[in-house]
Design a protein around this motif. Sequence first.
Motif, PDB file in Angstrom:
ATOM      1  N   VAL A 146      45.846  37.976  43.118  1.00  0.00           N
ATOM      2  CA  VAL A 146      46.085  38.199  41.685  1.00  0.00           C
ATOM      3  C   VAL A 146      45.554  39.589  41.285  1.00  0.00           C
ATOM      4  N   PRO A 147      46.332  40.337  40.462  1.00  0.00           N
ATOM      5  CA  PRO A 147      45.906  41.698  40.088  1.00  0.00           C
ATOM      6  C   PRO A 147      44.528  41.753  39.415  1.00  0.00           C
ATOM      7  N   THR A 148      43.887  42.904  39.544  1.00  0.00           N
ATOM      8  CA  THR A 148      42.534  43.114  39.009  1.00  0.00           C
ATOM      9  C   THR A 148      42.535  43.156  37.481  1.00  0.00           C
ATOM     10  N   VAL A 149      41.590  42.447  36.890  1.00  0.00           N
ATOM     11  CA  VAL A 149      41.399  42.497  35.433  1.00  0.00           C
ATOM     12  C   VAL A 149      40.335  43.558  35.127  1.00  0.00           C
ATOM     13  N   THR A 197      34.527  30.928  43.877  1.00  0.00           N
ATOM     14  CA  THR A 197      33.785  31.983  43.166  1.00  0.00           C
ATOM     15  C   THR A 197      32.297  31.906  43.508  1.00  0.00           C
ATOM     16  N   MET A 198      31.591  32.964  43.122  1.00  0.00           N
ATOM     17  CA  MET A 198      30.126  32.939  43.203  1.00  0.00           C
ATOM     18  C   MET A 198      29.540  32.773  41.794  1.00  0.00           C
ATOM     19  N   GLY A 199      30.372  32.380  40.846  1.00  0.00           N
ATOM     20  CA  GLY A 199      29.860  32.097  39.503  1.00  0.00           C
ATOM     21  C   GLY A 199      29.628  33.353  38.674  1.00  0.00           C
ATOM     22  N   ALA A 257      36.698  47.829  36.483  1.00  0.00           N
ATOM     23  CA  ALA A 257      37.083  46.506  36.991  1.00  0.00           C
ATOM     24  C   ALA A 257      35.996  45.501  36.639  1.00  0.00           C
ATOM     25  N   MET A 258      36.398  44.346  36.105  1.00  0.00           N
ATOM     26  CA  MET A 258      35.396  43.323  35.769  1.00  0.00           C
ATOM     27  C   MET A 258      34.714  42.839  37.036  1.00  0.00           C
ATOM     28  N   SER A 259      33.409  42.657  36.948  1.00  0.00           N
ATOM     29  CA  SER A 259      32.618  42.202  38.092  1.00  0.00           C
ATOM     30  C   SER A 259      31.348  41.544  37.563  1.00  0.00           C
ATOM     31  N   GLU A 278      36.487  37.236  32.805  1.00  0.00           N
ATOM     32  CA  GLU A 278      37.935  37.152  32.624  1.00  0.00           C
ATOM     33  C   GLU A 278      38.685  37.324  33.961  1.00  0.00           C
ATOM     34  N   GLY A 279      38.121  38.109  34.885  1.00  0.00           N
ATOM     35  CA  GLY A 279      38.750  38.283  36.204  1.00  0.00           C
ATOM     36  C   GLY A 279      38.847  36.964  36.961  1.00  0.00           C
ATOM     37  N   HIS A 280      37.794  36.136  36.878  1.00  0.00           N
ATOM     38  CA  HIS A 280      37.849  34.810  37.506  1.00  0.00           C
ATOM     39  C   HIS A 280      38.835  33.906  36.751  1.00  0.00           C
ATOM     40  N   LEU A 281      38.783  34.010  35.418  1.00  0.00           N
ATOM     41  CA  LEU A 281      39.558  33.057  34.608  1.00  0.00           C
ATOM     42  C   LEU A 281      41.066  33.284  34.760  1.00  0.00           C
ATOM     43  N   ALA A 322      45.346  28.763  47.306  1.00  0.00           N
ATOM     44  CA  ALA A 322      44.027  29.304  46.959  1.00  0.00           C
ATOM     45  C   ALA A 322      44.216  30.698  46.383  1.00  0.00           C
ATOM     46  N   TYR A 323      43.416  31.027  45.375  1.00  0.00           N
ATOM     47  CA  TYR A 323      43.618  32.241  44.576  1.00  0.00           C
ATOM     48  C   TYR A 323      42.468  33.219  44.781  1.00  0.00           C
ATOM     49  N   PHE A 324      42.836  34.477  45.084  1.00  0.00           N
ATOM     50  CA  PHE A 324      41.852  35.540  45.314  1.00  0.00           C
ATOM     51  C   PHE A 324      42.246  36.766  44.502  1.00  0.00           C
ATOM     52  N   GLY A 325      41.259  37.600  44.149  1.00  0.00           N
ATOM     53  CA  GLY A 325      41.513  38.780  43.335  1.00  0.00           C
ATOM     54  C   GLY A 325      41.797  40.016  44.184  1.00  0.00           C
ATOM     55  N   GLN A 326      42.725  40.825  43.715  1.00  0.00           N
ATOM     56  CA  GLN A 326      43.012  42.124  44.334  1.00  0.00           C
ATOM     57  C   GLN A 326      41.777  43.034  44.262  1.00  0.00           C
ATOM     58  N   LYS A 327      40.898  42.774  43.299  1.00  0.00           N
ATOM     59  CA  LYS A 327      39.636  43.521  43.172  1.00  0.00           C
ATOM     60  C   LYS A 327      38.909  43.622  44.518  1.00  0.00           C
ATOM     61  N   ASP A 328      38.910  42.516  45.277  1.00  0.00           N
ATOM     62  CA  ASP A 328      38.304  42.504  46.608  1.00  0.00           C
ATOM     63  C   ASP A 328      39.440  42.515  47.634  1.00  0.00           C
ATOM     64  N   GLN A 368      40.096  43.950  50.508  1.00  0.00           N
ATOM     65  CA  GLN A 368      39.870  43.722  51.938  1.00  0.00           C
ATOM     66  C   GLN A 368      39.573  42.243  52.193  1.00  0.00           C
ATOM     67  N   GLN A 369      38.817  41.635  51.291  1.00  0.00           N
ATOM     68  CA  GLN A 369      38.538  40.197  51.410  1.00  0.00           C
ATOM     69  C   GLN A 369      39.844  39.401  51.419  1.00  0.00           C
ATOM     70  N   ALA A 370      40.759  39.751  50.513  1.00  0.00           N
ATOM     71  CA  ALA A 370      42.024  39.026  50.432  1.00  0.00           C
ATOM     72  C   ALA A 370      42.809  39.173  51.745  1.00  0.00           C
TER      73      ALA A 370
HETATM   74  P1  AMP Z   1      33.276  36.510  43.149  1.00  0.00           P
HETATM   75  O1  AMP Z   1      32.718  35.484  42.229  1.00  0.00           O
HETATM   76  O2  AMP Z   1      32.865  37.901  42.832  1.00  0.00           O
HETATM   77  O3  AMP Z   1      33.106  36.137  44.608  1.00  0.00           O
HETATM   78  O4  AMP Z   1      34.843  36.496  42.904  1.00  0.00           O
HETATM   79  C1  AMP Z   1      35.597  35.325  43.013  1.00  0.00           C
HETATM   80  C2  AMP Z   1      37.072  35.686  43.024  1.00  0.00           C
HETATM   81  O5  AMP Z   1      37.402  36.356  41.808  1.00  0.00           O
HETATM   82  C3  AMP Z   1      37.439  36.638  44.174  1.00  0.00           C
HETATM   83  O6  AMP Z   1      38.697  36.275  44.704  1.00  0.00           O
HETATM   84  C4  AMP Z   1      37.502  37.978  43.472  1.00  0.00           C
HETATM   85  O7  AMP Z   1      38.361  38.894  44.113  1.00  0.00           O
HETATM   86  C5  AMP Z   1      38.055  37.573  42.113  1.00  0.00           C
HETATM   87  N1  AMP Z   1      37.735  38.601  41.117  1.00  0.00           N
HETATM   88  C6  AMP Z   1      36.526  39.142  40.849  1.00  0.00           C
HETATM   89  N2  AMP Z   1      36.629  40.098  39.905  1.00  0.00           N
HETATM   90  C7  AMP Z   1      37.941  40.174  39.570  1.00  0.00           C
HETATM   91  C8  AMP Z   1      38.693  40.981  38.664  1.00  0.00           C
HETATM   92  N3  AMP Z   1      38.114  41.906  37.906  1.00  0.00           N
HETATM   93  N4  AMP Z   1      40.021  40.770  38.596  1.00  0.00           N
HETATM   94  C9  AMP Z   1      40.627  39.836  39.370  1.00  0.00           C
HETATM   95  N5  AMP Z   1      39.972  39.049  40.237  1.00  0.00           N
HETATM   96  C10 AMP Z   1      38.648  39.213  40.352  1.00  0.00           C
END
Ligand code: AMP
Length: 277
Positions: free
Chosen positions: A170-173, A26-28, A180-182, A32-35, A141-147, A149-151
Motif C-alpha cells: 500500500v502506498p506511503t501516507v 504492526t509494532m503499534g 512519511a508517517m512513522s 494514519e499510515g497503519h490505518l 496481508a498488507y504492508f506499506g511501501q514506506k518499508d 525493502q521489507q515488502a
Molecule cells: P510498523 O508498525 O512500523 O512495523 O509498520 C507496520 C506496517 O505499516 C508496515 O507494513 C509498514 O510498512 C506500514 N507503514 C508504516 N508507516 C507507513 C506509512 N507512512 N504509510 C504506509 N504504510 C506504513
Amino acid sequence: MEIAQTIAEFKSWRKRNLGSVGFVPTMGYLHEGHLILVRQAREENSKVSVSIFVNPTQFGPSEDFKAYPRDTERDLALLEKEQVDVVLIPSAEDMYPQGYNTWVEVEKTTERLEGSHRPGHFKGVATVVAKLFNIVEPTKAYFGQKDAQQALVIKKMVADLNMNLEVIVVPTVRESDGLAMSSRNIYLNPQERQAATVLHKALNQAQQLLQKGEKDAELIRQVMTSIITKEPLAAIDYVSIADAQTLEELSQIDRPAIASLAVRIGKTRLIDNTLLT
Ligand code: AMP
C-alpha cells in the motif's frame, strides 16, 4: 472487537472465523499510515485482523527496542473505530519461548540497504512475519511501501516457501509537508521535525530529474546527497538508486527503479523511498 493476548486465544478466534481474513502486522503506536492498511483490508476481506508486537529479534543491540513508543490503549481505540474484528497482542515469551531455535533467512535482497546497515534485522522480520502468518492464516496481508525493502523480502519469502496468501503493498501516507508517517517521528524535537522534511525533498528532486530525462543514477544520487548534506541536523546512512525488484544499485535508470534513503536526524533514524516513474 476481540483482543487475543495469546497465540492460543487467536487460534481459537480463527477456528470460529473461516471466511477471508485480511491481516495487518504492526509494532503499534498506530498512525494514519497503519490505518490506511487496515481500511484496505476492511474493503477486501470479510474479517480484519491486526497484530501489535514490538518484535525484539528485529532490533540490533544498540537500537531502540526499549525506547520504541508504545500505547496499546490508544491503538485499540483506533482499531475499534476502524471496525477491526480481532487484535493479536502476544507476549515475547509466547512468540519466543525458552529454547526457541528456528529462523527464516531470505538471501540477496536482504544484503543491501537496510540489511547492510542493520545486521540481522531482516532475519528477525522474516521470522516473526512467518510465525504470524502461521498463527493468523490470512487470505491477504498488507504492508506499506514506506518499508519497501521489507515488502520485497516478505513477498520473496511467501513465494519461496509457497505460503498460501497474497501480499498487498500500500502506498506511503505522508504528513502535509511530505514527511512519511512513522511511529519514530515522535522522537523528533521541533527543529528535528523541520529538518526531517529533507528526506522527501531529496526524493522529490530525484523524481523530477528523472522526469526531465536525466538517466544518470550517480548524478541523481549526488544531487540527493547534496540536498541532505545542506541540512545540518541530518547525517546520511545511505542514498540509493536501485533496481526496484533486486535492489541492485544502478548506473543508468533503464528499468523500474526505486530511490531510497536512510538518514539520521539527531538520534532518530528515518527511512523513506519513492518509485521512480
Ligand atoms: P510498523 O508498525 O512500523 O512495523 O509498520 C507496520 C506496517 O505499516 C508496515 O507494513 C509498514 O510498512 C506500514 N507503514 C508504516 N508507516 C507507513 C506509512 N507512512 N504509510 C504506509 N504504510 C506504513
